[in-house]
Design a protein around this motif. Sequence first.
Motif, PDB file in Angstrom:
ATOM      1  N   SER A   2       1.097  -1.544   0.157  1.00 40.82           N
ATOM      2  CA  SER A   2       0.110   0.141   0.367  1.00 40.82           C
ATOM      3  C   SER A   2       1.111   1.393   0.233  1.00 40.82           C
ATOM      4  O   SER A   2       2.393   1.227   0.600  1.00 40.82           O
ATOM      5  N   ASP A   3       0.337   2.223  -0.680  1.00 41.75           N
ATOM      6  CA  ASP A   3       1.087   3.247  -0.931  1.00 41.75           C
ATOM      7  C   ASP A   3       1.550   4.270   1.494  1.00 41.75           C
ATOM      8  O   ASP A   3       2.625   4.789   1.041  1.00 41.75           O
ATOM      9  N   HIS A   4       1.244   3.693   1.747  1.00 42.20           N
ATOM     10  CA  HIS A   4       1.229   4.487   3.483  1.00 42.20           C
ATOM     11  C   HIS A   4       2.568   3.470   3.661  1.00 42.20           C
ATOM     12  O   HIS A   4       3.165   3.699   4.546  1.00 42.20           O
ATOM     13  N   ASP A   5       2.989   1.748   2.700  1.00 37.93           N
ATOM     14  CA  ASP A   5       4.202   1.167   3.022  1.00 37.93           C
ATOM     15  C   ASP A   5       5.323   1.974   2.480  1.00 37.93           C
ATOM     16  O   ASP A   5       6.510   1.398   2.349  1.00 37.93           O
ATOM     17  N   GLN A   6       5.062   2.986   1.668  1.00 39.95           N
ATOM     18  CA  GLN A   6       5.722   3.437   0.512  1.00 39.95           C
ATOM     19  C   GLN A   6       6.676   4.615   0.907  1.00 39.95           C
ATOM     20  O   GLN A   6       5.787   5.459   1.371  1.00 39.95           O
ATOM     21  N   LEU A   7       7.792   4.273   0.552  1.00 39.88           N
ATOM     22  CA  LEU A   7       8.723   5.648   1.130  1.00 39.88           C
ATOM     23  C   LEU A   7       8.702   6.400   0.289  1.00 39.88           C
ATOM     24  O   LEU A   7       8.574   6.387  -1.358  1.00 39.88           O
ATOM     25  N   LEU A   8       8.987   8.023   0.965  1.00 34.63           N
ATOM     26  CA  LEU A   8       9.619   9.584  -0.609  1.00 34.63           C
ATOM     27  C   LEU A   8      10.408   9.658   0.188  1.00 34.63           C
ATOM     28  O   LEU A   8      10.559  10.240   1.126  1.00 34.63           O
ATOM     29  N   VAL A   9      12.172   9.534  -0.329  1.00 38.35           N
ATOM     30  CA  VAL A   9      12.830   9.882  -0.547  1.00 38.35           C
ATOM     31  C   VAL A   9      13.662  11.104  -0.341  1.00 38.35           C
ATOM     32  O   VAL A   9      13.504  10.961  -2.066  1.00 38.35           O
ATOM     33  N   VAL A  10      13.713  12.004   0.111  1.00 35.60           N
ATOM     34  CA  VAL A  10      14.103  13.408  -0.714  1.00 35.60           C
ATOM     35  C   VAL A  10      15.724  14.045   0.250  1.00 35.60           C
ATOM     36  O   VAL A  10      15.540  13.605   0.854  1.00 35.60           O
ATOM     37  N   ILE A  11      15.998  13.503  -1.448  1.00 40.50           N
ATOM     38  CA  ILE A  11      17.982  13.985  -1.029  1.00 40.50           C
ATOM     39  C   ILE A  11      18.385  15.612  -1.445  1.00 40.50           C
ATOM     40  O   ILE A  11      18.227  15.873  -2.189  1.00 40.50           O
ATOM     41  N   ASP A  12      18.427  15.976   0.188  1.00 42.52           N
ATOM     42  CA  ASP A  12      19.094  17.754  -0.833  1.00 42.52           C
ATOM     43  C   ASP A  12      19.865  17.014  -1.350  1.00 42.52           C
ATOM     44  O   ASP A  12      21.080  16.574  -0.531  1.00 42.52           O
ATOM     45  N   PRO A  13      20.286  18.762  -1.945  1.00 40.86           N
ATOM     46  CA  PRO A  13      20.941  18.644  -2.654  1.00 40.86           C
ATOM     47  C   PRO A  13      22.619  19.093  -2.219  1.00 40.86           C
ATOM     48  O   PRO A  13      23.648  18.224  -2.404  1.00 40.86           O
ATOM     49  N   VAL A  14      22.591  19.733  -0.475  1.00 46.98           N
ATOM     50  CA  VAL A  14      23.753  19.310  -0.306  1.00 46.98           C
ATOM     51  C   VAL A  14      24.553  18.339   0.498  1.00 46.98           C
ATOM     52  O   VAL A  14      25.198  18.053   0.135  1.00 46.98           O
ATOM     53  N   ALA A  15      23.800  17.136   0.322  1.00 49.34           N
ATOM     54  CA  ALA A  15      23.978  16.273   1.081  1.00 49.34           C
ATOM     55  C   ALA A  15      24.604  15.515   0.014  1.00 49.34           C
ATOM     56  O   ALA A  15      25.881  14.727   0.116  1.00 49.34           O
ATOM     57  N   ARG A  66      20.050  20.959   9.134  1.00 47.12           N
ATOM     58  CA  ARG A  66      19.197  22.523   8.144  1.00 47.12           C
ATOM     59  C   ARG A  66      17.727  21.803   6.976  1.00 47.12           C
ATOM     60  O   ARG A  66      16.584  22.181   7.657  1.00 47.12           O
ATOM     61  N   ALA A  67      18.530  20.663   6.692  1.00 46.53           N
ATOM     62  CA  ALA A  67      17.043  19.759   5.929  1.00 46.53           C
ATOM     63  C   ALA A  67      16.363  19.069   6.370  1.00 46.53           C
ATOM     64  O   ALA A  67      14.358  19.117   6.436  1.00 46.53           O
ATOM     65  N   LEU A  68      16.330  19.042   7.630  1.00 50.91           N
ATOM     66  CA  LEU A  68      15.558  18.345   9.047  1.00 50.91           C
ATOM     67  C   LEU A  68      14.329  19.381   9.476  1.00 50.91           C
ATOM     68  O   LEU A  68      13.049  19.401   9.171  1.00 50.91           O
ATOM     69  N   LEU A  69      15.226  20.966   9.789  1.00 54.98           N
ATOM     70  CA  LEU A  69      14.364  21.945  10.043  1.00 54.98           C
ATOM     71  C   LEU A  69      13.812  22.197   8.673  1.00 54.98           C
ATOM     72  O   LEU A  69      12.423  22.406   9.151  1.00 54.98           O
ATOM     73  N   ARG A  70      13.723  22.342   7.860  1.00 59.22           N
ATOM     74  CA  ARG A  70      13.381  22.886   6.576  1.00 59.22           C
ATOM     75  C   ARG A  70      12.011  21.958   6.325  1.00 59.22           C
ATOM     76  O   ARG A  70      11.140  21.987   6.127  1.00 59.22           O
ATOM     77  N   ALA A  71      12.599  20.149   6.621  1.00 63.88           N
ATOM     78  CA  ALA A  71      11.055  19.575   6.264  1.00 63.88           C
ATOM     79  C   ALA A  71      10.296  19.768   7.651  1.00 63.88           C
ATOM     80  O   ALA A  71       8.820  19.584   6.888  1.00 63.88           O
ATOM     81  N   VAL A  72      10.494  19.942   8.957  1.00 63.61           N
ATOM     82  CA  VAL A  72       9.850  20.036   9.713  1.00 63.61           C
ATOM     83  C   VAL A  72       8.599  21.240   9.928  1.00 63.61           C
ATOM     84  O   VAL A  72       7.962  21.454   9.676  1.00 63.61           O
ATOM     85  N   ALA A  73       9.436  22.425   8.978  1.00 62.71           N
ATOM     86  CA  ALA A  73       8.968  23.628   8.866  1.00 62.71           C
ATOM     87  C   ALA A  73       7.508  23.663   8.102  1.00 62.71           C
ATOM     88  O   ALA A  73       6.434  24.137   8.272  1.00 62.71           O
ATOM     89  N   LEU A  74       8.159  23.060   6.575  1.00 67.90           N
ATOM     90  CA  LEU A  74       7.273  22.884   5.774  1.00 67.90           C
ATOM     91  C   LEU A  74       5.808  21.796   6.191  1.00 67.90           C
ATOM     92  O   LEU A  74       4.732  22.411   6.479  1.00 67.90           O
ATOM     93  N   LEU A  75       6.208  20.675   6.905  1.00 66.75           N
ATOM     94  CA  LEU A  75       5.419  20.067   6.942  1.00 66.75           C
ATOM     95  C   LEU A  75       4.132  20.433   8.677  1.00 66.75           C
ATOM     96  O   LEU A  75       2.748  20.516   8.467  1.00 66.75           O
ATOM     97  N   HIS A  76       4.653  20.912   8.988  1.00 64.71           N
ATOM     98  CA  HIS A  76       4.426  21.741   9.975  1.00 64.71           C
ATOM     99  C   HIS A  76       3.464  23.304   9.551  1.00 64.71           C
ATOM    100  O   HIS A  76       2.241  23.164  10.104  1.00 64.71           O
ATOM    101  N   ARG A  77       3.893  23.723   8.691  1.00 63.09           N
ATOM    102  CA  ARG A  77       2.492  25.266   8.025  1.00 63.09           C
ATOM    103  C   ARG A  77       1.620  23.920   7.075  1.00 63.09           C
ATOM    104  O   ARG A  77       0.194  24.676   6.852  1.00 63.09           O
ATOM    105  N   ASP A  78       2.231  22.788   6.907  1.00 61.60           N
ATOM    106  CA  ASP A  78       0.996  22.049   6.115  1.00 61.60           C
ATOM    107  C   ASP A  78      -0.416  21.527   7.055  1.00 61.60           C
ATOM    108  O   ASP A  78      -1.154  20.153   6.814  1.00 61.60           O
ATOM    109  N   ARG A  79       0.717  21.580   8.680  1.00 59.17           N
ATOM    110  CA  ARG A  79      -0.813  20.781   9.115  1.00 59.17           C
ATOM    111  C   ARG A  79      -0.901  19.411   9.600  1.00 59.17           C
ATOM    112  O   ARG A  79      -1.920  18.909   8.936  1.00 59.17           O
ATOM    113  N   TRP A  80       0.150  19.035   8.726  1.00 63.72           N
ATOM    114  CA  TRP A  80       0.504  16.781   8.267  1.00 63.72           C
ATOM    115  C   TRP A  80       0.827  16.447   9.943  1.00 63.72           C
ATOM    116  O   TRP A  80       0.906  15.802  10.256  1.00 63.72           O
TER     117      TRP A  80
END
Length: 265
Positions: A2-15, A66-80
Amino acid sequence: MSDHDQLLVVIDPVARRMDGESVRIAKDVLCGGSEAKICLPDGPEEFARALARRGSRRPVVVGDDRALLRAVALLHRDRWLGDGALSLVPVGTSVQLAHSLGVPAGAVAAARAVLDGAVRRLDLLVDESDGVVLGGLTIPALRSAARAEASVWHAARSLVRTLVGPAPPAPAPRHHRLRVEADGVVLADLDDPVEAVSVRAGPDGRAEVVVRRRAVPAPLRADALSVTVSGPDFRYRADTHVTGPVRTRTWTVRPGAWGLTLPAA
């Protein structure tokens, strides 16, 4: 699967630029243990779009603090954040925050935790402008720089004393006229200068506040649900970011506001 078992892997360009080998290892482990969609954003805007289009996939960030903080901030504003959980494979030179939260060091261990770990709910500090703090914040922002400057001055004084005799005294530490309130209780006011203020989410759903005042040797400590700092323009360091100048800011604890996948106990 299922989609819930799938991952979206976002690789930061700095990494990708800093440690391509660790990124490759993380991809191999994640793709070998799950169905993963890999996103390679070129900058912050593409990073944000990738997370926004996650659907029901579990987001995994490969990057530094910084990538972690950016992700949390975006997902917080998305109320997810209240419903979902974020996973992280720390890659980069600045990963101290990630490790302090319990994310393992090393690409293999961190990627395995993404696949086999458990979600831990963590508290969040949120300000009135929707900014988020995961670890803690300090006022003034350049406290570490001030300590470094003091160390350099001490070394210089020792050298001068050795060569030519007594040196002039070191400059007095800077003081800041700030009003600090914890749940409405005034801990310091404008006529009681402070040397530093620190705030971080504690283990019991409250913020731990420490105020170091000029006139009192021992720091003043308090626990609160909400902390307000106001006064002349000041800057503060929240996690890895310096913000300001501002004249007032209020941080409120959101208990268990976000989930982070960590190694199972």
